[in-house]
Write a protein that holds these residues in place. Structure first.
Motif, mmCIF file in Angstrom:
data_model
loop_
_atom_site.group_PDB
_atom_site.id
_atom_site.type_symbol
_atom_site.label_atom_id
_atom_site.label_comp_id
_atom_site.label_asym_id
_atom_site.label_seq_id
_atom_site.Cartn_x
_atom_site.Cartn_y
_atom_site.Cartn_z
ATOM 1 N N ILE A 62 0.881 -1.172 0.000
ATOM 2 C CA ILE A 62 0.000 0.000 0.000
ATOM 3 C C ILE A 62 0.919 1.223 0.000
ATOM 4 C CG2 ILE A 62 -1.875 1.199 1.207
ATOM 5 C CD1 ILE A 62 -2.636 -1.656 0.255
ATOM 6 N N THR A 100 -9.244 3.152 -1.877
ATOM 7 C CA THR A 100 -8.326 2.095 -1.435
ATOM 8 C C THR A 100 -9.025 0.937 -0.704
ATOM 9 O OG1 THR A 100 -6.598 3.774 -1.340
ATOM 10 C CG2 THR A 100 -6.128 1.688 -0.257
ATOM 11 N N THR A 145 -4.334 2.475 6.628
ATOM 12 C CA THR A 145 -4.006 1.098 6.231
ATOM 13 C C THR A 145 -4.186 0.143 7.415
ATOM 14 O OG1 THR A 145 -2.441 1.931 4.592
ATOM 15 C CG2 THR A 145 -2.195 -0.374 5.228
#
Ligand code: URP
Ligand code: ZN
Ligand code: ZN
Ligand code: ZN
Length: 465
Positions: A130, A137, A172
């Motif tokens: 990532i 995303t 993330t």
């Protein structure tokens, strides 16, 4: 195809016994101890493993095959890379899919996968890199997870290229927690590295021996602390790749003690080399430039203790192959400097034999710990166990018949990796993968590759290990 491996000493992370193994197709279908008289089985091929160990196929959870990086591309393809892996007994690779910041994640994943499918001779999977995070995303990660990818990768280093910002790191980790994915991380403080590089170059310190001082242990420990803070705040599970030193390991320990789920990996160069390699004259040191750098021998000793005790759970390679001519030389002074040397060491072929020779044969680790470090722990951590990472009925027939009496030396002639040098040239070795099977296919016989390109498959992985 049926294959019978007779008279071997089966060694897993927790077992050690003499038995015959029957393989039908891709799967282990029978394991019978030798005392049973009824195990005379018809088979297409019989391999006599008398006097040899039979290990579960080795898993390398950190390799780079396709890698656009530092103005060039890593040298291996899945053709050369998977052959080299199998020759060493590695039957499954987990490659880092490393998109640049402006690359679409799904497109990048498909590109990386296309380099392996139909070409690789061994099984494979990916950690999904990532490199930026926006409103699309989470949906893109979901699509990649649907293909059996259950771990992500973030770089806290390589500022402006692969590295993420703190906002992106936080997002993330949040998504990873929500989807039960493991976040793998390269931990170095990128800003400090950039400052130190500038200072060294300005002072005329241009050679490869200045790579280590530009990324000292405190810079790595700072990265580890930073990453673990994000794990703690989000509850995500983490895996720190290529831990090179005591300081980095110790930075993770208080988080672990507080219940943060963080596992540590080290890689084979750190266990058998030290910082003097990068100091070799005539720019030879460039062959040993990787990040984090190879440290002084006190860290090497510490890492051996940490893998023996279980503090570090896996030994990978971080295979990142670049030629000396034309690639490593991009950073040759006086025209250039060490910051332009593509980082990485070709190593996918030799990890098991080096860990065996310098770990098992020297008495630093026992056979069970060896199997755990090169196979079982990665299978568990990354959702492939017990299909892979052990020897049991119903599991994939990924097997290594290991000759513990073999003695030899690594030379450039034994190199299957597609670089113009062998980083481990001259290392004396004990033991060898005589026969290697990958899902039932004999891929190595008498230490020679006899496998089939394209046999390898993407291994669908479970979430949460
Ligand atoms: O020096 C290294 N480690 N090269 C490969 C890229 C990475 O950081 O893993
Ligand atoms: Zn034992
Ligand atoms: Zn890295
Ligand atoms: Zn890497």
């Amino acid at each position: 195809m049926t294959l019978l491996i007779k008279n071997g000493r089966i060694i897993t992370a927790d077992q050690d016994y003499l038995a015959d193994i029957l393989v039908e197709g891709e799967t282990i279908t029978q394991i019978d101890t030798l005392i049973e008289p009824r195990n005379e089985i018809e088979a297409d091929e019989i391999i006599d493993a008398s006097g040899k160990y039979v290990f579960p196929g080795f898993i390398d959870p950190h390799v780079h095959i396709y890698l656009p990086f530092m103005g060039t591309y890593a040298k291996d393809t899945y053709d050369s890379g998977s052959r080299a892996a199998l020759l060493g007994g590695t039957t499954t690779l987990i490659e880092m899919c490393c998109p640049s910041r402006d690359e679409d994640l799904v497109e990048a994943y498909e590109l990386w996968k296309s380099k392996a499918v139909g070409i690789s001779a061994c099984d494979f999977s990916f950690h999904m890199g990532i490199s930026h995070f926006d409103e699309d995303t989470p949906e893109q990660i979901n699509r990649i997870v649907d293909d059996g990818i259950t771990s992500l990768k973030v770089f806290l280093a390589y500022k402006g290229a692969l590295g993420v910002t703190d906002d992106e790191l936080y997002q993330t980790c949040k998504v990873a927690k929500e989807l039960n994915l493991v976040v793998t991380a390269h931990c170095e403080n990128a800003d400090l590295v950039a400052q130190l590089q500038n200072e060294l170059v300005a002072a005329g310190k241009l050679g490869p021996e200045f790579h280590e001082p530009s990324r000292p242990v405190t810079v790595e420990a700072s990265g580890v602390h930073h990453f673990c803070t994000f794990l703690e705040m989000t509850g995500a599970s983490g895996y720190i790749v290529h831990t090179s030193c005591r300081d980095a390991v110790e930075a993770a320990m208080p988080f672990r003690a507080r219940g943060v789920d963080v596992q540590l990996e080290t890689v084979i160069p750190y266990l058998v080399m030290d910082s003097s390699y990068a100091e070799r004259p005539d720019f030879e040191g460039a062959k040993y430039v990787m990040s984090p750098p190879i440290r002084d021998v006190s860290h090497q000793r510490y890492l051996w203790d940490a893998i023996a005790s279980g503090t570090i759970s896996t030994v990978a390679t971080d295979h990142a192959p670049f030629d000396f001519a034309g690639q490593k030389e991009m950073g040759r002074p006086p025209e250039s400097d060490f910051t332009k040397i593509p980082n990485g060491i070709p190593s996918v072929q030799h990890r098991p034999v080096l860990l065996y020779s310098y770990g098992v044969a020297t008495g630093r680790i026992d056979l069970h710990r060896f199997v755990e470090l090169v196979s079982t722990a990665a299978a568990k951590q990354f959702g492939m166990f017990p299909r892979k990472g052990t020897i049991q009925i119903g599991g994939d027939a990924d097997l290594v018949v290991w000759d513990p009496t073999y003695k030899g030396t690594i030379t450039d002639d034994t190199r299957a990796m597609d670089t113009d040098y062998e980083a481990f040239e001259g290392f004396e070795i004990t033991g060898r993968a005589d026969v290697v099977t990958c899902r039932g296919q004999v891929s190595v016989r008498d230490g020679i590759f006899v496998g089939e390109l394209g046999h390898g498959q993407l291994v669908p992985r479970n979430r949460g290990g």
